[in-house]
Design an enzyme around this catalytic site. Sequence first.
Site, PDB file in Angstrom:
ATOM      1  N   LYS A  97       1.067  -1.246  -0.127  1.00 16.79           N
ATOM      2  CA  LYS A  97      -0.283  -0.405  -0.231  1.00 16.79           C
ATOM      3  C   LYS A  97       1.132   1.498   0.467  1.00 16.79           C
ATOM      4  O   LYS A  97       1.321   1.464   0.793  1.00 16.79           O
ATOM      5  CB  LYS A  97      -0.842   0.284   1.459  1.00 16.79           C
ATOM      6  CG  LYS A  97      -2.234   1.145   0.853  1.00 16.79           C
ATOM      7  CD  LYS A  97      -2.715  -0.193   0.343  1.00 16.79           C
ATOM      8  CE  LYS A  97      -4.729   0.414   0.593  1.00 16.79           C
ATOM      9  NZ  LYS A  97      -5.241  -0.505  -0.399  1.00 16.79           N
ATOM     10  N   THR A 121      -4.071  -5.952   0.614  1.00 17.98           N
ATOM     11  CA  THR A 121      -3.541  -3.862   0.679  1.00 17.98           C
ATOM     12  C   THR A 121      -4.093  -3.524   2.232  1.00 17.98           C
ATOM     13  O   THR A 121      -3.651  -2.213   2.419  1.00 17.98           O
ATOM     14  CB  THR A 121      -3.062  -3.063  -0.347  1.00 17.98           C
ATOM     15  OG1 THR A 121      -4.106  -3.344  -1.133  1.00 17.98           O
ATOM     16  CG2 THR A 121      -2.227  -4.117  -1.573  1.00 17.98           C
ATOM     17  N   ASP A 122      -4.934  -3.457   1.258  1.00 16.38           N
ATOM     18  CA  ASP A 122      -5.998  -2.938   2.720  1.00 16.38           C
ATOM     19  C   ASP A 122      -6.064  -3.639   4.608  1.00 16.38           C
ATOM     20  O   ASP A 122      -5.986  -2.694   5.177  1.00 16.38           O
ATOM     21  CB  ASP A 122      -7.476  -3.755   3.010  1.00 16.38           C
ATOM     22  CG  ASP A 122      -8.753  -2.189   3.136  1.00 16.38           C
ATOM     23  OD1 ASP A 122      -8.407  -1.067   2.959  1.00 16.38           O
ATOM     24  OD2 ASP A 122      -9.515  -2.774   3.705  1.00 16.38           O
ATOM     25  N   PHE A 160      29.705  30.312 -11.909  1.00 14.11           N
ATOM     26  CA  PHE A 160      30.367  28.566 -13.111  1.00 14.11           C
ATOM     27  C   PHE A 160      30.484  29.481 -14.482  1.00 14.11           C
ATOM     28  O   PHE A 160      30.335  30.424 -15.627  1.00 14.11           O
ATOM     29  CB  PHE A 160      28.581  28.544 -13.075  1.00 14.11           C
ATOM     30  CG  PHE A 160      28.293  26.991 -14.051  1.00 14.11           C
ATOM     31  CD1 PHE A 160      29.242  26.105 -13.691  1.00 14.11           C
ATOM     32  CD2 PHE A 160      27.958  27.399 -15.944  1.00 14.11           C
ATOM     33  CE1 PHE A 160      29.336  25.178 -14.625  1.00 14.11           C
ATOM     34  CE2 PHE A 160      27.663  26.134 -16.502  1.00 14.11           C
ATOM     35  CZ  PHE A 160      28.896  24.432 -16.339  1.00 14.11           C
ATOM     36  N   ARG A 207      25.781  34.482  -9.848  1.00 18.60           N
ATOM     37  CA  ARG A 207      24.970  33.768  -9.782  1.00 18.60           C
ATOM     38  C   ARG A 207      23.965  34.267  -9.056  1.00 18.60           C
ATOM     39  O   ARG A 207      24.679  33.226  -7.387  1.00 18.60           O
ATOM     40  CB  ARG A 207      24.967  33.396 -10.850  1.00 18.60           C
ATOM     41  CG  ARG A 207      25.585  32.124  -9.983  1.00 18.60           C
ATOM     42  CD  ARG A 207      25.323  31.076 -11.635  1.00 18.60           C
ATOM     43  NE  ARG A 207      25.554  29.394 -10.746  1.00 18.60           N
ATOM     44  CZ  ARG A 207      25.837  28.130 -11.415  1.00 18.60           C
ATOM     45  NH1 ARG A 207      25.379  28.397 -12.781  1.00 18.60           N
ATOM     46  NH2 ARG A 207      26.056  27.532 -10.791  1.00 18.60           N
ATOM     47  N   VAL A 210      27.033  23.756  -9.327  1.00 17.82           N
ATOM     48  CA  VAL A 210      25.701  22.826  -8.694  1.00 17.82           C
ATOM     49  C   VAL A 210      26.726  21.531  -8.215  1.00 17.82           C
ATOM     50  O   VAL A 210      27.086  21.594  -6.819  1.00 17.82           O
ATOM     51  CB  VAL A 210      24.935  22.285  -8.781  1.00 17.82           C
ATOM     52  CG1 VAL A 210      23.976  21.532  -8.214  1.00 17.82           C
ATOM     53  CG2 VAL A 210      23.473  23.634  -9.525  1.00 17.82           C
ATOM     54  N   GLN A 211      27.196  20.588  -8.992  1.00 17.92           N
ATOM     55  CA  GLN A 211      28.389  20.220  -8.953  1.00 17.92           C
ATOM     56  C   GLN A 211      29.150  19.098  -7.839  1.00 17.92           C
ATOM     57  O   GLN A 211      29.338  19.347  -6.788  1.00 17.92           O
ATOM     58  CB  GLN A 211      29.164  19.332  -9.546  1.00 17.92           C
ATOM     59  CG  GLN A 211      28.301  18.823 -11.280  1.00 17.92           C
ATOM     60  CD  GLN A 211      27.914  20.015 -12.598  1.00 17.92           C
ATOM     61  OE1 GLN A 211      27.624  21.278 -11.767  1.00 17.92           O
ATOM     62  NE2 GLN A 211      28.052  19.834 -13.728  1.00 17.92           N
ATOM     63  N   ASN A 264      19.450  22.504 -10.698  1.00 24.03           N
ATOM     64  CA  ASN A 264      19.327  23.940 -10.582  1.00 24.03           C
ATOM     65  C   ASN A 264      18.126  25.112 -11.204  1.00 24.03           C
ATOM     66  O   ASN A 264      17.984  24.663 -13.004  1.00 24.03           O
ATOM     67  CB  ASN A 264      20.664  23.774 -11.666  1.00 24.03           C
ATOM     68  CG  ASN A 264      21.832  25.394 -11.523  1.00 24.03           C
ATOM     69  OD1 ASN A 264      20.890  26.485 -10.916  1.00 24.03           O
ATOM     70  ND2 ASN A 264      22.233  25.775 -13.050  1.00 24.03           N
ATOM     71  N   HIS A 302      16.826  27.323 -12.499  1.00 21.78           N
ATOM     72  CA  HIS A 302      17.581  28.995 -13.533  1.00 21.78           C
ATOM     73  C   HIS A 302      17.382  30.026 -12.865  1.00 21.78           C
ATOM     74  O   HIS A 302      15.634  30.262 -13.025  1.00 21.78           O
ATOM     75  CB  HIS A 302      17.861  28.997 -14.296  1.00 21.78           C
ATOM     76  CG  HIS A 302      18.510  27.316 -15.246  1.00 21.78           C
ATOM     77  ND1 HIS A 302      19.537  27.121 -14.564  1.00 21.78           N
ATOM     78  CD2 HIS A 302      18.546  26.525 -15.575  1.00 21.78           C
ATOM     79  CE1 HIS A 302      20.264  25.394 -15.224  1.00 21.78           C
ATOM     80  NE2 HIS A 302      19.091  25.570 -15.801  1.00 21.78           N
TER      81      HIS A 302
HETATM   82  O1  LIG Z   1      26.648  24.589 -11.868  1.00 17.40           O
HETATM   83  C1  LIG Z   1      26.350  24.569 -13.361  1.00 17.40           C
HETATM   84  N1  LIG Z   1      26.855  23.301 -13.383  1.00 17.40           N
HETATM   85  C2  LIG Z   1      25.905  22.345 -14.900  1.00 17.40           C
HETATM   86  O2  LIG Z   1      26.737  21.926 -15.479  1.00 17.40           O
HETATM   87  C3  LIG Z   1      25.893  23.941 -15.898  1.00 17.40           C
HETATM   88  N2  LIG Z   1      24.997  23.862 -17.040  1.00 17.40           N
HETATM   89  C4  LIG Z   1      24.308  24.910 -17.104  1.00 17.40           C
HETATM   90  O3  LIG Z   1      24.334  25.129 -18.618  1.00 17.40           O
HETATM   91  N3  LIG Z   1      24.444  25.582 -16.428  1.00 17.40           N
HETATM   92  C5  LIG Z   1      25.280  25.585 -15.101  1.00 17.40           C
HETATM   93  N4  LIG Z   1      25.695  25.436 -13.788  1.00 17.40           N
END
Ligand SMILES: O=c1[nH]c(=O)c2[nH]c(=O)[nH]c2[nH]1
Length: 287
Positions: free
Chosen positions: A18, A63-64, A165, A182, A223-224, A250, A252
């Site tokens: 469930k 599941t009940d 970035f 940014r 971000v990575q 991300n 944007h």
């Molecule tokens: O932090 C980021 N990683 C990316 O891989 C990426 N690619 C993108 O267009 N902007 C960003 N920003």
Amino acid sequence: MAELTDAKFEIVANRYGKSKVRLLKVTRAEGRSDVHEWTVQVLLRGDFETAHTVGDNSKIVTTDTMKNTVYSLARWSSATTMEEFAEELIEHLLRRNEQVSSVRVHIEAALWKRLTVDGKEHPDTFMRGSNEVQTATVEQARAGEKKFIAGFANLQLLKTANSAFSGFQRDELTTLPETRDRVFGTAVDAKWTYSGPVEFAAMRKAAREVMLKVFADHMSESVQHTLYAMADAALEAVAEITEIELAMPNKHCLLVDLSKFGQDNPNQIFVPTDEPHGYIEARVRRK
Ligand SMILES: O=c1[nH]c(=O)c2[nH]c(=O)[nH]c2[nH]1
């Protein structure tokens, strides 16, 4: 019952249960109450092949019944964490049903925070602070160790400084400008595995808090880069975490071109967008 006996095919895996069993538990004490809002999923594996192949339901736990079990156990449970409640459900289902070989319970908790009124915590009123949910998954095979996965989902974060970035690949289809300044918006999903049973509430708090601190303080190159720094910090802070997986879109925030109106825009006016968004995930573990 039509029997499928030609043995041309075999079931590789099956499980059932469930989903989205919604439970609000109010724990009442003198002059004060606490709430937990949990959404529970229960999944069973076991000797259920003949239900699929010949329509034999004799081993099926409905599941009940699973839904009812959630509410009934919640009545007397003293569990304060999702992990503990999941363990109680698993123990009950394994004990009652010998045809069940493993149980997986996944719980999501809403973030109700006690309301502060006139500077004081209110005894019985709560506010849903955000759409973040805390998550816990406990899985146990009858003959095996319990597996504990904790986490959170949809933790929305935004930083307006220390995010860059630049230095990325360029080709004839690259239009993105490089930036050293940014806005970085995301909604973090995190899942981490414990080596065994731990102080669930304290470990969850420690992991979440250290990741928030890193997000805030990090000089982000991407971000990575920040995702990895957060995962690294959680593994560093909580020795019982063996592996952590983070997913961070991300979201944007696009700088608006105000030059058409004869105005400058020194990183102040943006369009926040949901789609399309970048999507970054990684799983990090101890070597
Ligand atoms: O932090 C980021 N990683 C990316 O891989 C990426 N690619 C993108 O267009 N902007 C960003 N920003």
